[in-house]
Every structure is written in structure tokens, then in C-alpha cells.
Design a protein around this motif. Structure first.
Motif, PDB file in Angstrom:
ATOM      1  N   UNK A   1      -7.948  -7.759 -32.071  1.00 42.80           N
ATOM      2  CA  UNK A   1      -7.740  -8.886 -32.986  1.00 42.80           C
ATOM      3  C   UNK A   1      -8.454  -8.561 -34.289  1.00 42.80           C
ATOM      4  N   UNK A   2      -7.686  -8.461 -35.370  1.00 42.68           N
ATOM      5  CA  UNK A   2      -8.236  -8.116 -36.672  1.00 42.68           C
ATOM      6  C   UNK A   2      -8.676  -9.369 -37.419  1.00 42.68           C
TER       7      UNK A   2
ATOM      8  N   UNK B   1       0.985 -10.124 -25.021  1.00 41.06           N
ATOM      9  CA  UNK B   1       1.161 -11.088 -26.107  1.00 41.06           C
ATOM     10  C   UNK B   1       0.761 -10.453 -27.431  1.00 41.06           C
ATOM     11  N   UNK B   2       1.383 -10.928 -28.500  1.00 41.92           N
ATOM     12  CA  UNK B   2       0.971 -10.551 -29.850  1.00 41.92           C
ATOM     13  C   UNK B   2       0.333 -11.765 -30.512  1.00 41.92           C
ATOM     14  N   UNK B   3      -0.500 -11.490 -31.501  1.00 41.47           N
ATOM     15  CA  UNK B   3      -1.171 -12.540 -32.256  1.00 41.47           C
ATOM     16  C   UNK B   3      -0.667 -12.493 -33.694  1.00 41.47           C
TER      17      UNK B   3
ATOM     18  N   UNK C   1      -1.632  -9.494 -36.414  1.00 41.31           N
ATOM     19  CA  UNK C   1      -3.061  -9.209 -36.527  1.00 41.31           C
ATOM     20  C   UNK C   1      -3.727  -8.897 -35.197  1.00 41.31           C
ATOM     21  N   UNK C   2      -2.959  -8.846 -34.118  1.00 41.30           N
ATOM     22  CA  UNK C   2      -3.588  -8.545 -32.843  1.00 41.30           C
ATOM     23  C   UNK C   2      -2.598  -8.530 -31.704  1.00 41.30           C
TER      24      UNK C   2
ATOM     25  N   UNK D   1      -3.790  -1.406 -33.782  1.00 42.73           N
ATOM     26  CA  UNK D   1      -4.876  -0.773 -33.032  1.00 42.73           C
ATOM     27  C   UNK D   1      -5.740   0.106 -33.929  1.00 42.73           C
ATOM     28  N   UNK D   2      -5.142   0.632 -35.004  1.00 46.98           N
ATOM     29  CA  UNK D   2      -5.887   1.466 -35.953  1.00 46.98           C
ATOM     30  C   UNK D   2      -6.642   0.634 -36.986  1.00 46.98           C
TER      31      UNK D   2
END
Length: 223
Positions: A40-41, A150-152, A142-143, A117-118
Motif C-alpha cells: 500500500x503506497x 484485491x486491489x486498492x 496504490x496497492x 510493488x516497485x
């Protein structure tokens, strides 16, 4: 006999659970399974529903690159209201005017999550709504959570919009499968595609940012 049947049922249940888990894991691309389990960015996020959230998302992406900006300051150069049909292209052009490299990504989940992820947020467009009402929405990917699949997203008024992988991929592809990074010239994407980066650098130069374009090309040569 009862104990034997009970044991068989327990064994079959265990086998079924293992098979279900294996099937679930198998539905995720191998490239995704190699990524960190959860990311999570952090970063600036401007909420808003107007104009498909385009100015809000672009302002958020530029702010995360250290540019002092707000969505309201972008509406006039984006020719809003009135140029909604050209919003996608106008946002890319405007990002280049701020000296940023606009790097397009492949339209698949593994390509997007590799960048997250980077440490790089991804600007995406997806279809929001239902069968009765739907419209395109710009958002920041963003995550993700690989275990929960799941994606954020930071989208509209929601800073933490969770979508399962399948729902997101469907909504993403329904809106055209468009996703980009907005990078500083010396900020190479993960697993950078050299010709694609040079094309993005050339587009930056064509926008009048020759020095920034030269730095982008030099960054690729130095890797």
C-alpha cells in the motif's frame, strides 16, 4: 463402519479444500505470485467526482512527484468543462508540460501490480457503476493484497476503494485498459521497456521539455 465413513468424508472435505485453494492460487498469473504479498503506497490524494476525477487524479500524481498543484489549477489547461472527450490525451500532454515522462503500461494486472510493488502509483481508468448506470472514472492504483486478491484504488471520494482482482480487471478492460506511470525523467519504471521509455522521452521533448527528455534518455543508458 460409521467411523470409516466419517473418516472418508473428512478426507474428501480436506481434499476439496486443498483443491479449492489450489484453484484460487492458480487463477493468479505467475508474475503476480512472485510479487510481495501486500503493498500500500502513501501519497497525496485529492477527492472529487467531477470530470471523471481526472483533474483530481492528475493533481495527486503530480503532487507525489513534488509539484505544488491542486485540481482547480488544472481545470483551465485541461479545457474543462467542455473537453471531456479529450481528457485522457490532455492529461498526458499537461503532465509532460510539467516535465514528467508519461509511460504507458500493458493492459494486464501483472504489469500494473509490478509497478505498484516497485513503489510507483499507477494512473488507471476503469468503468464505475452497474448495468443500469456506468461511467469512466480515473483513479490511482496504490496497492494490492495478493492473498485476498484485491486491489486498492484511490478513486472519486474514496481513498481506499477495494476491488477483487476479477472485478477490477473487468472494469479496467471495459474502460479501454488504459494505464500510465507519471515519472520524473530519471525515474525508470520496474522492468522498463527500453523502446517504450525512449518513445515516452521523445514525446516529452516534443512537448518542449528537451532537457528533461535528454535526462530521461540518459537514465536509460546508465542503467
Amino acid at each position: 463402519m460409521v467411523r470409516v465413513m466419517s473418516g472418508i468424508r473428512s478426507l474428501m472435505l480436506a481434499i476439496g479444500c486443498v483443491a479449492a485453494l489450489a484453484g484460487c492460487a492458480g487463477s493468479v498469473a505467475p508474475e503476480v505470485r512472485q510479487l510481495p504479498e501486500r503493498v500500500e503506497l502513501n501519497g497525496t490524494f485529492y477527492r472529487g467526482q467531477a470530470n471523471q476525477s481526472g483533474p483530481q487524479v492528475l493533481a495527486s500524481m503530480l503532487s507525489q512527484q513534488g509539484i505544488v498543484i491542486t485540481p482547480g489549477l488544472l481545470e483551465k489547461p485541461l479545457k474543462l468543462p467542455g473537453a471531456e472527450a479529450q481528457l485522457q490525451q490532455n492529461m498526458q500532454n499537461l503532465a509532460r508540460e510539467y516535465g514528467m515522462v508519461v509511460y504507458p503500461l500493458d493492459g494486464n494486472l501483472s504489469a500494473l501490480l509490478t509497478q505498484v510493488a516497485a513503489g510507483y502509483p499507477v494512473m488507471v481508468r476503469f468503468t464505475e457503476g452497474s448495468a443500469f448506470w456506468a461511467e469512466p472514472r480515473y483513479a490511482i492504483l496504490a496497492g494490492y493484497n495478493r492473498q485476498k486478491q484485491t486491489v486498492l484504488l484511490r478513486a472519486g471520494m474514496n481513498r481506499r476503494l477495494l476491488m477483487d482482482f476479477n472485478s477490477f480487471e473487468s472494469a479496467f478492460k471495459d474502460a479501454g485498459g488504459w494505464a500510465v506511470l507519471i515519472q520524473k525523467p530519471n525515474q525508470l519504471p520496474a522492468k522498463v521497456d527500453g523502446p517504450r521509455w525512449l518513445k515516452a522521452a521523445n514525446d516529452l521533448g516534443q512537448a518542449g521539455q528537451e532537457q528533461a527528455a535528454a535526462r530521461a534518455s540518459k537514465a536509460l543508458q546508465a542503467q
